[in-house]
Design a protein around this motif. Structure first.
Motif, short mmCIF file in Angstrom:
data_model
loop_
_atom_site.label_atom_id
_atom_site.label_comp_id
_atom_site.label_asym_id
_atom_site.label_seq_id
_atom_site.Cartn_x
_atom_site.Cartn_y
_atom_site.Cartn_z
N PHE A 351 0.22 -3.38 5.48
CA PHE A 351 0.80 -2.56 3.57
C PHE A 351 1.94 -1.81 3.62
CE2 PHE A 351 -0.72 1.36 0.84
CZ PHE A 351 -0.15 0.76 -0.39
N ASN A 352 1.67 -0.78 4.41
CA ASN A 352 2.87 0.53 4.59
C ASN A 352 3.90 -0.28 4.60
OD1 ASN A 352 4.09 3.29 4.01
ND2 ASN A 352 4.84 2.40 6.43
N ARG A 353 4.30 -1.75 5.49
CA ARG A 353 5.54 -2.62 5.39
C ARG A 353 5.69 -3.18 4.51
NH1 ARG A 353 7.92 -1.44 10.43
NH2 ARG A 353 6.76 -0.78 12.44
N SER A 354 4.47 -3.46 3.89
CA SER A 354 4.78 -4.65 2.39
C SER A 354 5.75 -3.83 1.54
CB SER A 354 3.74 -4.64 2.09
OG SER A 354 2.93 -4.27 1.21
N LEU A 355 4.92 -2.12 1.41
CA LEU A 355 6.01 -1.38 -0.08
C LEU A 355 7.36 -1.54 0.21
CD1 LEU A 355 3.22 1.44 -0.19
CD2 LEU A 355 3.72 -0.78 -1.97
N LEU A 356 8.35 -1.16 2.02
CA LEU A 356 9.30 -0.72 2.25
C LEU A 356 9.85 -1.95 2.29
CD1 LEU A 356 8.35 1.40 5.14
CD2 LEU A 356 9.11 1.87 2.81
N SER A 357 9.92 -3.09 2.08
CA SER A 357 9.80 -4.10 1.94
C SER A 357 10.51 -4.93 0.44
CB SER A 357 8.99 -5.96 2.55
OG SER A 357 9.99 -6.96 2.70
N ASP A 358 12.00 -5.40 -0.02
CA ASP A 358 12.63 -5.08 -0.45
C ASP A 358 12.15 -7.28 -0.72
OD1 ASP A 358 12.99 -3.33 -1.80
OD2 ASP A 358 15.60 -3.38 -0.63
#
Length: 403
Positions: A351-358
């Motif tokens: 979940f956290n990485r999905s927010l950081l990905s553009d």
């Protein structure tokens, strides 16, 4: 000496944080003789959202009635996409009533929880508390001996190590940790606000991570604001009034005007997981075993499940007249806790990485997933049920049953 076989073997619990105190109480409730080694602690201005299973455990230990009035229920969990990206996820509300619960969790101040746990420990005849720190650990085939900074040693059949992220007991057991750092810092505080929260926890998904408002009793909420290291430094430089205004802007004035109501805190985000949760006669509990970012309120709830699982295994072994520190007990603890911790860590990381990905496909998949949750009551209930706590291999204490 007591004729009860459970009283003939001693468990040493190391650490006076919430996980350690719950472990001591749970082990004593299971009939074990407990030595609690806990040096004086610093004040803790944070809050904790206790999931339903943790509440049941505290209730089984006789603590929840005294805590409930000082906690706020999270009856609704609202997710809001505030990334500003081209593809945005729909807003989704999760309601505890769909699971027949009063709340997904109950949020209360850590000092309130710790004070209640301290008082319960002091009033439990089966727990002997020592104000000391562990300076050395020596294990022999039949027991483990702890060296104390106050002088002297303490022999035990088993050590429940709840001595924090830099656990001396973990090092003594030769257990390594795997780490995963994130380019983020969590800024925490409690804020008073002019509008009621109505028992709704709101999580704004931003490009730097989640910004979460978690209800507290009265018109107050605890805030977990995940930002870049640079923004965290800028927020730290603000005075209290300017900081409150910054939080109000991030909340889009959802709760009206805000005022700081606690000291501020901040810490870098990362995951740390022990390669084993037990070795020899040492079992790791709480942050000695695992550290997960404050996303989804998993941290202390995992620690309470650690404590409940260990207490159940140890009590059962002692009741049967078996060695409570034997490999069959500690290996069972490792097996039972590994899956729960690994699955929660994986979900938080994803979940956290999905927010950081553009990347547009990542944003699209996240949006599709949330849309499906909003459209399918069955899928939503399944996800909510698993989020509240594991549905399999639940320790008796978390089901509200005696040990």
């Amino acid at each position: 000496m007591s004729s009860d076989p459970r009283r003939q073997q001693t468990v040493a619990v190391v650490g006076g944080g919430a996980s350690g105190l719950v472990a001591a109480l749970a082990l004593a409730a299971g009939g074990l003789a407990v030595k609690l080694i806990a040096p004086p602690r610093a004040p803790d201005p944070r809050t904790t959202a206790l999931m339903d299973g943790s509440v049941r455990a505290l209730d089984a230990l006789g603590l929840w009635d005294g805590l409930r009035a000082q906690a706020a229920p999270l009856r609704v969990m609202r997710l809001v996409d505030d990334t500003g990206r081209l593809i945005r996820a729909p807003e989704v509300d999760f309601r505890a009533s769909e699971l027949g619960l009063d709340g997904f969790a109950w949020n209360l101040e850590n000092e309130t929880l710790l004070a209640a746990l301290d008082a319960a420990v002091a009033g439990t005849a089966g727990i002997a508390r020592m104000s000391a720190s562990v300076t050395g650990v020596a294990e022999t085939p039949g027991e483990v001996t702890l060296e104390l900074d106050a002088g002297g040693t303490l022999p035990a059949a088993l050590v429940a190590a709840a001595d924090g992220r830099n656990s001396p007991c973990r090092r003594a057991a030769g257990i390594e940790v795997t780490t995963r750092a994130y380019p983020q810092v969590a800024v925490t505080a409690t804020l008073a606000h002019s509008r009621p929260h109505r028992d709704i926890s709101t999580e704004f998904h931003t490009r730097t991570g989640p910004f979460t408002l978690v209800p507290l009793p009265g018109d107050r909420s605890s805030v977990v604001c995940v930002v870049s290291a640079r923004e965290a430094e800028a927020l730290a430089a603000l005075d209290d009034e300017a900081f409150a205004r910054a939080m109000e802007r991030k909340a889009h004035s959802l709760l009206g005007r805000m005022r700081l109501d606690s000291p501020r805190g901040s810490f870098p985000l990362g995951q740390r997981t022990a390669t084993r949760f037990a070795r020899g006669r040492i079992a790791l509990i709480g942050e000695a075993a695992h550290i997960i970012p404050p996303i989804g309120a998993q941290g202390l709830n995992l620690g309470i499940r650690d404590a409940a699982t260990l207490a159940e295994l140890v009590s059962d072994a002692a009741r049967a007249g078996r060695d409570i520190g034997a490999a069959e007990v500690t290996d069972a603890y490792e097996r039972r806790r590994r899956g729960d911790v690994a699955s929660r860590g994986f979900a938080v990381d994803l979940f956290n990485r999905s927010l950081l990905s553009d990347l547009l496909p990542v944003a699209g998949l996240r949006g599709l997933g949330l849309w499906m949750l909003g459209q399918s009551p069955g899928l939503r209930r399944m996800v909510m049920r698993e989020g509240v706590g594991p549905s399999r291999d639940v320790p008796r204490l978390l089901a509200g049953k005696p040990l």
